[in-house]
Design a protein around this motif. Structure first.
Motif, short mmCIF file in Angstrom:
data_model
loop_
_atom_site.label_atom_id
_atom_site.label_comp_id
_atom_site.label_asym_id
_atom_site.label_seq_id
_atom_site.Cartn_x
_atom_site.Cartn_y
_atom_site.Cartn_z
N VAL A 42 31.00 26.91 46.30
CA VAL A 42 32.47 27.05 46.34
C VAL A 42 33.08 26.53 45.04
N PHE A 43 32.60 25.40 44.56
CA PHE A 43 33.13 24.83 43.33
C PHE A 43 32.85 25.76 42.14
N ALA A 44 31.63 26.33 42.08
CA ALA A 44 31.28 27.23 40.98
C ALA A 44 32.15 28.48 40.99
N VAL A 45 32.39 29.04 42.19
CA VAL A 45 33.23 30.23 42.29
C VAL A 45 34.66 29.93 41.85
N LEU A 46 35.18 28.78 42.25
CA LEU A 46 36.56 28.41 41.86
C LEU A 46 36.69 28.24 40.35
N ILE A 47 35.75 27.51 39.75
CA ILE A 47 35.83 27.29 38.31
C ILE A 47 35.68 28.59 37.54
N THR A 48 34.73 29.44 37.98
CA THR A 48 34.53 30.72 37.30
C THR A 48 35.76 31.61 37.45
N SER A 49 36.39 31.57 38.59
CA SER A 49 37.62 32.35 38.81
C SER A 49 38.72 31.90 37.87
N VAL A 50 38.84 30.59 37.69
CA VAL A 50 39.85 30.07 36.75
C VAL A 50 39.57 30.54 35.33
N VAL A 51 38.29 30.52 34.94
CA VAL A 51 37.93 30.98 33.59
C VAL A 51 38.27 32.45 33.42
N LEU A 52 37.98 33.27 34.44
CA LEU A 52 38.29 34.70 34.36
C LEU A 52 39.80 34.93 34.29
N LEU A 53 40.56 34.16 35.06
CA LEU A 53 42.02 34.30 35.02
C LEU A 53 42.57 33.92 33.65
N VAL A 54 42.05 32.86 33.08
CA VAL A 54 42.49 32.45 31.74
C VAL A 54 42.17 33.53 30.72
N ALA A 55 41.02 34.22 30.92
CA ALA A 55 40.63 35.31 30.00
C ALA A 55 41.38 36.61 30.29
N GLY A 56 42.26 36.59 31.31
CA GLY A 56 43.04 37.77 31.64
C GLY A 56 42.28 38.81 32.44
N LYS A 57 41.25 38.39 33.18
CA LYS A 57 40.45 39.31 33.97
C LYS A 57 40.64 39.02 35.46
N ALA A 58 40.38 40.03 36.28
CA ALA A 58 40.54 39.89 37.73
C ALA A 58 39.24 39.36 38.34
N PRO A 59 39.25 38.14 38.92
CA PRO A 59 38.02 37.59 39.50
C PRO A 59 37.45 38.44 40.62
N VAL A 60 38.30 38.98 41.48
CA VAL A 60 37.81 39.77 42.61
C VAL A 60 37.04 40.99 42.11
N GLU A 61 37.58 41.67 41.12
CA GLU A 61 36.92 42.85 40.57
C GLU A 61 35.57 42.48 39.94
N ALA A 62 35.54 41.34 39.24
CA ALA A 62 34.30 40.91 38.60
C ALA A 62 33.23 40.59 39.64
N PHE A 63 33.59 39.84 40.68
CA PHE A 63 32.61 39.47 41.71
C PHE A 63 32.18 40.69 42.51
N THR A 64 33.08 41.65 42.72
CA THR A 64 32.71 42.88 43.43
C THR A 64 31.71 43.69 42.63
N THR A 65 31.92 43.76 41.33
CA THR A 65 30.99 44.47 40.45
C THR A 65 29.61 43.82 40.49
N LEU A 66 29.58 42.49 40.46
CA LEU A 66 28.30 41.78 40.52
C LEU A 66 27.58 42.05 41.84
N ALA A 67 28.34 42.07 42.93
CA ALA A 67 27.74 42.31 44.25
C ALA A 67 27.17 43.73 44.34
N ASP A 68 27.91 44.72 43.82
CA ASP A 68 27.43 46.10 43.83
C ASP A 68 26.16 46.24 43.01
#
Length: 383
Positions: A35-61
């Motif tokens: 949970v902590f890793a997902v939260l921190i990574t999501s913050v990094v993606l948001l700071v980079a201007g990327k959508a965390p949900v889209e990124a994690f969905t792509t990884l899952a696919d």
């Protein structure tokens, strides 16, 4: 126990999480880490201007496709063997930082002899594996001997031996084993009859998993049995926790240090075998590098447990192989490296938090048990 041994032992107990966790606490620690890793990574993606949900969905696919799953398993095999090599030293309170040099030098020598086809077919596979194990063990033994007879820290000696192994390997390829193919200088390819056969991921499909995965599984089982079900494993773990106590019990600490380094190096020699016998079939400039340092992270992630390290190796492999998919979303591949670092950091923090919680809970339980007999007579006193 010397001051150094006491200090190092305390550090390993905290970082490697040697304290056994039971019940729901064993589940709570990895869940908190994820949970902590997902939260921190999501913050990094948001700071980079990327959508965390889209990124994690792509990884899952990506991770659910058969070809991707085979790549993850194949890379994970090398990561897992690397973690096992590091973990052997960790259990003895030794930091074998030289796994990287040990497996690369072993791969060079094994590839040179395998390409020369001294023996045919399956015998050549056996020869390559045995040579790799022996070279890795001998190279690691140097650090063990330096530690025992000259007092040289294995951290320093193995780091220096990494550089020497890299130079020695390059010299062997360029002067003895090397064959120039276009612009690629490498050893002679291992003959077709000495290739490790693949295993179908799904029956009836052409997607194959490296056959060396069977060896990796056997290594994991052997690691657990030797360290947890043999006298040698008990002496190894006891020496790692307290050298003075081991000496008092009649254990030769010097012998254990050398033997442990030899074992760690022997396992390290096998790291490059999945690539050498099941993929590239030669050692060249494109041979995987840095696997030894990856093994350190995975050993920490898996807390030296064979199953935990297997999960960590697959996770690490998944993140490495999925970096190209993130680039399709215009997400830098360095984001994956951040994710890997956050995962390791999260695991260390989570197990430390759970460890402290368990200490507090144990103290409270003992306090209640001590207080209970004192309150009982008051309840039974006559009115």
């Amino acid at each position: 126990m010397s001051e150094r041994s006491s200090r190092d032992g305390g550090f390993l107990d905290r970082v490697l999480g040697r304290v056994r966790l039971g019940g729901w606490l064993a589940v709570a620690a990895p869940v908190i880490a994820v949970v902590f890793a997902v939260l921190i990574t999501s913050v990094v993606l948001l700071v980079a201007g990327k959508a965390p949900v889209e990124a994690f969905t792509t990884l899952a696919d990506y991770g659910t496709q058969p070809r991707s799953m085979a790549m993850i398993l194949n890379t994970g095999v090398m990561y897992y063997i690397s973690a096992l090599a590091v973990a052997v030293g960790f259990r003895m309170n030794l930091f074998n930082i030289g796994v990287d040099g040990q497996y690369r030098l072993a791969a060079v020598v094994a590839a040179g002899l395998g390409g020369a086809a001294v023996v045919p077919g399956v015998l050549n596979i056996v020869l390559v594996i045995v040579v790799a194990v022996v070279v890795g063990a001998l190279w690691a033994a140097i650090a063990g001997l330096l530690r025992v007879y000259r007092g040289v820290s294995e951290v320093i000696s193995t780091i220096m031996l990494n550089a020497i192994a890299t130079g020695l390997g390059s010299w062997l390829v360029s002067e003895h084993f090397g064959v120039l193919t276009g612009n690629d200088l490498g050893t002679r390819p291992i003959p077709d009859d000495a290739h490790m056969p693949g295993i179908p991921l799904i029956a009836g499909t052409p997607v194959l998993v490296n056959g060396f995965i069977v060896v990796a599984v056997l290594l994991g089982v052997a690691y657990w049995v030797v360290l947890n079900r043999t006298r040698f494993g008990f002496e190894l773990r006891a020496t790692g926790k307290s050298e003075s106590a081991a000496v008092a019990s009649g254990v030769s600490v010097k012998k254990m240090i050398v033997v442990t380094m030899v074992m760690s190096g022997a396992v390290a020699g096998l790291i490059g075998m999945p690539e050498l016998l099941g993929a590239s079939y030669k050692y060249s400039n494109n041979f995987p590098a840095g696997l030894g340092f990856t093994g350190i992270a995975i050993a920490l992630l898996g807390r030296n447990n064979p199953i935990g390290m297997a999960v960590g190796a697959l996770l690490w492999s998944f993140l490495d192989n999925s970096s190209n998919q993130l680039q399709l979303l215009d997400i830098s591949k360095e984001i994956v490296q951040i994710m890997q670092g956050v995962v390791v950091l999260s695991v260390i923090i989570a197990y430390e938090l759970v460890h402290r919680y368990r200490i507090v809970a144990e103290q409270r339980r003992v306090s209640r048990e001590l207080a209970a007999p004192q309150e009982a007579p008051k309840a039974e006193a006559p009115a």
